[in-house]
Design a protein around this motif. Structure first.
Motif, PDB file in Angstrom:
ATOM      1  N   UNK A  12       0.517  -1.167   0.218  1.00 60.23           N
ATOM      2  CA  UNK A  12       0.066   0.225   0.128  1.00 60.23           C
ATOM      3  C   UNK A  12       0.391   1.294   0.307  1.00 60.23           C
ATOM      4  N   UNK A  13       2.096   1.429   1.014  1.00 54.37           N
ATOM      5  CA  UNK A  13       2.901   2.039   0.908  1.00 54.37           C
ATOM      6  C   UNK A  13       3.614   2.511  -0.511  1.00 54.37           C
ATOM      7  N   UNK A  14       4.067   1.545  -1.537  1.00 51.37           N
ATOM      8  CA  UNK A  14       4.044   1.827  -2.103  1.00 51.37           C
ATOM      9  C   UNK A  14       3.476   2.567  -3.507  1.00 51.37           C
ATOM     10  N   UNK A  58       9.086   1.637  -4.654  1.00 49.88           N
ATOM     11  CA  UNK A  58       7.554   2.757  -4.988  1.00 49.88           C
ATOM     12  C   UNK A  58       7.932   3.033  -6.660  1.00 49.88           C
ATOM     13  N   UNK A  59       9.488   3.524  -6.691  1.00 50.02           N
ATOM     14  CA  UNK A  59       9.555   4.314  -8.266  1.00 50.02           C
ATOM     15  C   UNK A  59       9.715   2.701  -9.229  1.00 50.02           C
ATOM     16  N   UNK A  96      17.507   4.294  -8.199  1.00 46.80           N
ATOM     17  CA  UNK A  96      18.948   4.771  -7.999  1.00 46.80           C
ATOM     18  C   UNK A  96      18.807   5.913  -6.189  1.00 46.80           C
ATOM     19  N   UNK A  97      17.623   6.724  -7.114  1.00 46.81           N
ATOM     20  CA  UNK A  97      17.913   8.423  -5.823  1.00 46.81           C
ATOM     21  C   UNK A  97      17.008   7.787  -4.907  1.00 46.81           C
ATOM     22  N   UNK A  98      16.187   7.173  -5.079  1.00 44.23           N
ATOM     23  CA  UNK A  98      14.740   6.512  -3.363  1.00 44.23           C
ATOM     24  C   UNK A  98      15.528   5.511  -3.202  1.00 44.23           C
ATOM     25  N   UNK A  99      16.887   4.392  -3.513  1.00 44.88           N
ATOM     26  CA  UNK A  99      17.250   3.744  -2.230  1.00 44.88           C
ATOM     27  C   UNK A  99      18.668   4.391  -1.993  1.00 44.88           C
ATOM     28  N   UNK A 100      19.274   5.307  -2.804  1.00 48.14           N
ATOM     29  CA  UNK A 100      20.680   5.914  -2.053  1.00 48.14           C
ATOM     30  C   UNK A 100      20.117   7.444  -0.357  1.00 48.14           C
ATOM     31  N   UNK A 101      19.039   8.175  -1.404  1.00 43.20           N
ATOM     32  CA  UNK A 101      18.429   8.910  -0.360  1.00 43.20           C
ATOM     33  C   UNK A 101      18.067   8.297   0.780  1.00 43.20           C
ATOM     34  N   UNK A 102      17.285   7.324   0.612  1.00 43.51           N
ATOM     35  CA  UNK A 102      16.881   6.116   1.504  1.00 43.51           C
ATOM     36  C   UNK A 102      17.707   6.106   2.541  1.00 43.51           C
ATOM     37  N   UNK A 103      19.183   5.050   1.921  1.00 34.63           N
ATOM     38  CA  UNK A 103      19.534   4.266   2.491  1.00 34.63           C
ATOM     39  C   UNK A 103      21.124   5.317   3.621  1.00 34.63           C
ATOM     40  N   UNK A 104      21.259   6.507   2.445  1.00 36.57           N
ATOM     41  CA  UNK A 104      22.203   7.572   3.540  1.00 36.57           C
ATOM     42  C   UNK A 104      20.781   7.703   5.074  1.00 36.57           C
ATOM     43  N   UNK A 105      19.438   7.664   4.476  1.00 35.45           N
ATOM     44  CA  UNK A 105      19.113   8.713   6.283  1.00 35.45           C
ATOM     45  C   UNK A 105      19.235   7.048   6.805  1.00 35.45           C
ATOM     46  N   UNK A 106      18.655   6.288   6.532  1.00 33.10           N
ATOM     47  CA  UNK A 106      19.060   4.938   7.213  1.00 33.10           C
ATOM     48  C   UNK A 106      19.650   4.949   7.921  1.00 33.10           C
ATOM     49  N   UNK A 107      20.973   5.339   7.558  1.00 34.45           N
ATOM     50  CA  UNK A 107      22.114   5.304   8.158  1.00 34.45           C
ATOM     51  C   UNK A 107      22.870   6.010   8.729  1.00 34.45           C
TER      52      UNK A 107
END
Length: 188
Positions: A12-14, A58-59, A96-107
């Motif tokens: 649902x979120x995606x 989602x992307x 790639x943008x969504x993954x890297x952006x989210x990854x930076x925030x998670x780390x």
């Protein structure tokens, strides 16, 4: 919450963020080759709110919807020809943008300053993917590809990165409080 409920919530979120991206794609400022649209704001919001995996998923959903012909891309366009066309690299880069952006925030931390940093990095990832495909498809030199595919988007890109960060962190915190998303990464 059981595994089936968790999977349903992820789906649902995606789907919601794929739809938001399709809606914001229709908010555009026309330019000669590539329009400025709200798509990248939606990508930043998805990554900032959902994190790396769900944001990227989602992307992927957004790109697949458009690839099969649903008119979710800028200018109510859709179809595989858009993805392989001059602007398709930007759409591919959204994943790639969504993954890297989210990854930076998670780390690091889900804070507005870190989200701004992550979203600016994400902006450059999208621009890299888009410019490379623009150059290849239109057989442009690097100077012409940068002039058409990067420079017009920088100022607006920084504004969208700020908006995605500020709105995204605010919405994320409220969704966590409402138990509608799970907190991942370090605490805000």
């Amino acid at each position: 919450m059981n595994d089936q409920s968790k999977r349903l919530r992820v789906i649902m979120n995606c789907a919601i963020f794929a739809a938001i991206t399709g809606i914001l794609a229709q908010v555009e400022i026309p330019l000669p080759l590539i329009p400025i649209s709200g798509q990248t704001l939606a990508v930043g919001l998805a990554a900032t709110i959902l994190g790396s995996r769900q944001g990227a998923l989602a992307m992927v959903c957004y790109m697949l919807l458009g690839a099969v012909g649903v008119p979710v891309f800028a200018g109510f366009s859709g179809g595989l020809q858009v993805i392989v066309g001059p602007s398709g690299g930007y759409i591919i880069g959204f994943i790639a943008t969504a993954f890297v952006t989210g990854f930076i925030l998670e780390k690091t931390r889900f804070t507005v300053p870190m989200a701004l940093y992550a979203n600016v990095i994400g902006m450059f990832i999208t621009l890299l993917f888009g410019t490379v495909q623009l150059k290849i498809v239109l057989d442009l030199g690097w100077g012409a590809a940068l002039a058409a595919g990067v420079y017009p988007f920088l100022a607006v890109g920084f504004i969208k990165a700020f908006l995605a960060s500020w709105i995204g962190i605010t919405v994320r915190q409220r969704l966590i409080q409402a138990n509608l998303i799970h907190a991942t990464g370090k605490a805000a």
